[in-house]
Design a protein around this motif. Sequence first.
Motif, PDB file in Angstrom:
ATOM      1  N   ALA A  10       0.842  -1.198   0.000  1.00 35.00           N
ATOM      2  CA  ALA A  10       0.000   0.000   0.000  1.00 35.00           C
ATOM      3  C   ALA A  10       0.873   1.240   0.000  1.00 35.00           C
ATOM      4  N   LEU A  11       0.366   2.313  -0.586  1.00 37.07           N
ATOM      5  CA  LEU A  11       1.075   3.591  -0.576  1.00 37.07           C
ATOM      6  C   LEU A  11       0.777   4.287   0.742  1.00 37.07           C
ATOM      7  N   VAL A  12       1.735   4.198   1.644  1.00 39.91           N
ATOM      8  CA  VAL A  12       1.579   4.769   2.972  1.00 39.91           C
ATOM      9  C   VAL A  12       2.774   5.648   3.263  1.00 39.91           C
ATOM     10  N   LEU A  13       2.649   6.478   4.280  1.00 38.21           N
ATOM     11  CA  LEU A  13       3.715   7.432   4.576  1.00 38.21           C
ATOM     12  C   LEU A  13       4.422   7.144   5.894  1.00 38.21           C
ATOM     13  N   ALA A  14       3.803   6.377   6.769  1.00 34.74           N
ATOM     14  CA  ALA A  14       4.408   6.110   8.068  1.00 34.74           C
ATOM     15  C   ALA A  14       5.417   4.987   7.955  1.00 34.74           C
ATOM     16  N   PRO A  15       6.617   5.171   8.494  1.00 37.29           N
ATOM     17  CA  PRO A  15       7.626   4.115   8.380  1.00 37.29           C
ATOM     18  C   PRO A  15       7.191   2.804   9.006  1.00 37.29           C
ATOM     19  N   THR A  16       6.378   2.851  10.027  1.00 41.38           N
ATOM     20  CA  THR A  16       5.933   1.626  10.690  1.00 41.38           C
ATOM     21  C   THR A  16       5.049   0.776   9.802  1.00 41.38           C
ATOM     22  N   GLU A  17       4.534   1.349   8.729  1.00 41.62           N
ATOM     23  CA  GLU A  17       3.639   0.615   7.840  1.00 41.62           C
ATOM     24  C   GLU A  17       4.380  -0.192   6.780  1.00 41.62           C
ATOM     25  N   TYR A  18       5.646   0.068   6.589  1.00 41.58           N
ATOM     26  CA  TYR A  18       6.387  -0.584   5.520  1.00 41.58           C
ATOM     27  C   TYR A  18       6.915  -1.946   5.967  1.00 41.58           C
ATOM     28  N   ASP A  19       6.793  -2.902   5.055  1.00 43.82           N
ATOM     29  CA  ASP A  19       7.168  -4.285   5.373  1.00 43.82           C
ATOM     30  C   ASP A  19       8.629  -4.589   5.074  1.00 43.82           C
ATOM     31  N   TYR A  20       9.193  -3.954   4.066  1.00 43.32           N
ATOM     32  CA  TYR A  20      10.533  -4.305   3.613  1.00 43.32           C
ATOM     33  C   TYR A  20      11.427  -3.067   3.595  1.00 43.32           C
ATOM     34  N   TRP A  21      12.678  -3.264   4.023  1.00 44.44           N
ATOM     35  CA  TRP A  21      13.621  -2.160   4.147  1.00 44.44           C
ATOM     36  C   TRP A  21      14.983  -2.544   3.588  1.00 44.44           C
ATOM     37  N   GLY A  22      15.659  -1.534   3.050  1.00 42.02           N
ATOM     38  CA  GLY A  22      17.047  -1.710   2.687  1.00 42.02           C
ATOM     39  C   GLY A  22      17.945  -1.435   3.880  1.00 42.02           C
ATOM     40  N   GLN A  23      19.245  -1.538   3.657  1.00 40.06           N
ATOM     41  CA  GLN A  23      20.202  -1.392   4.745  1.00 40.06           C
ATOM     42  C   GLN A  23      20.598   0.060   4.989  1.00 40.06           C
ATOM     43  N   GLY A  24      20.269   0.937   4.057  1.00 39.29           N
ATOM     44  CA  GLY A  24      20.550   2.356   4.217  1.00 39.29           C
ATOM     45  C   GLY A  24      21.829   2.791   3.536  1.00 39.29           C
ATOM     46  N   THR A  25      21.873   4.070   3.177  1.00 41.31           N
ATOM     47  CA  THR A  25      23.069   4.663   2.599  1.00 41.31           C
ATOM     48  C   THR A  25      23.267   6.049   3.220  1.00 41.31           C
ATOM     49  N   GLN A  26      24.501   6.354   3.588  1.00 43.91           N
ATOM     50  CA  GLN A  26      24.786   7.604   4.299  1.00 43.91           C
ATOM     51  C   GLN A  26      24.884   8.769   3.321  1.00 43.91           C
ATOM     52  N   VAL A  27      24.205   9.851   3.656  1.00 46.42           N
ATOM     53  CA  VAL A  27      24.315  11.110   2.930  1.00 46.42           C
ATOM     54  C   VAL A  27      24.809  12.161   3.909  1.00 46.42           C
ATOM     55  N   THR A  28      25.912  12.806   3.578  1.00 42.68           N
ATOM     56  CA  THR A  28      26.476  13.846   4.424  1.00 42.68           C
ATOM     57  C   THR A  28      26.627  15.110   3.602  1.00 42.68           C
ATOM     58  N   VAL A  29      26.032  16.189   4.088  1.00 44.27           N
ATOM     59  CA  VAL A  29      26.088  17.477   3.398  1.00 44.27           C
ATOM     60  C   VAL A  29      26.894  18.436   4.255  1.00 44.27           C
ATOM     61  N   SER A  30      27.993  18.898   3.725  1.00 44.92           N
ATOM     62  CA  SER A  30      28.854  19.809   4.476  1.00 44.92           C
ATOM     63  C   SER A  30      28.482  21.259   4.163  1.00 44.92           C
ATOM     64  N   SER A  31      28.684  22.114   5.160  1.00 43.57           N
ATOM     65  CA  SER A  31      28.327  23.525   4.994  1.00 43.57           C
ATOM     66  C   SER A  31      29.481  24.321   4.433  1.00 43.57           C
TER      67      SER A  31
END
Length: 122
Positions: free
Chosen positions: A101-122
């Motif tokens: 389903a198209l939902v917005l709450a993270p708790t509603e999602y069944d499957y997740w990736g491992q993540g990727t780091q994004v760092t923005v320097s000032s």
Amino acid sequence: QVQLVESGGGLVQAGGSLRLSCAASGRTFTNYAMGWFRQAPGKEREFVAAISWSAGNTYYADSVKGRFTISRDAAKNTVYLQMNSLKPEDTAVYYCAADEALVLAPTEYDYWGQGTQVTVSS
């Protein structure tokens, strides 16, 4: 089961751009809505953007609206997050997720990736 693998994160200066990719495998990719979330140190995971299975509907957090674009390529089983005009406050680990389903709450999602780091320097 759906397996998700993110890529494309890195270090960028404020005002720069990055494109994140999330490659899906397993069950039919086109059956799932896809979302991008992020989590900064000491903060809860928050919604960034979501796209319907048909790509006909997209949603964005107010904080990224006009700067980020979510898209998907069914032929490549991949969802993208184009991030422009990046700000230091965009620094976080970015995760993609899938749900029937198209939902917005993270708790509603069944499957997740491992993540990727994004760092923005000032």
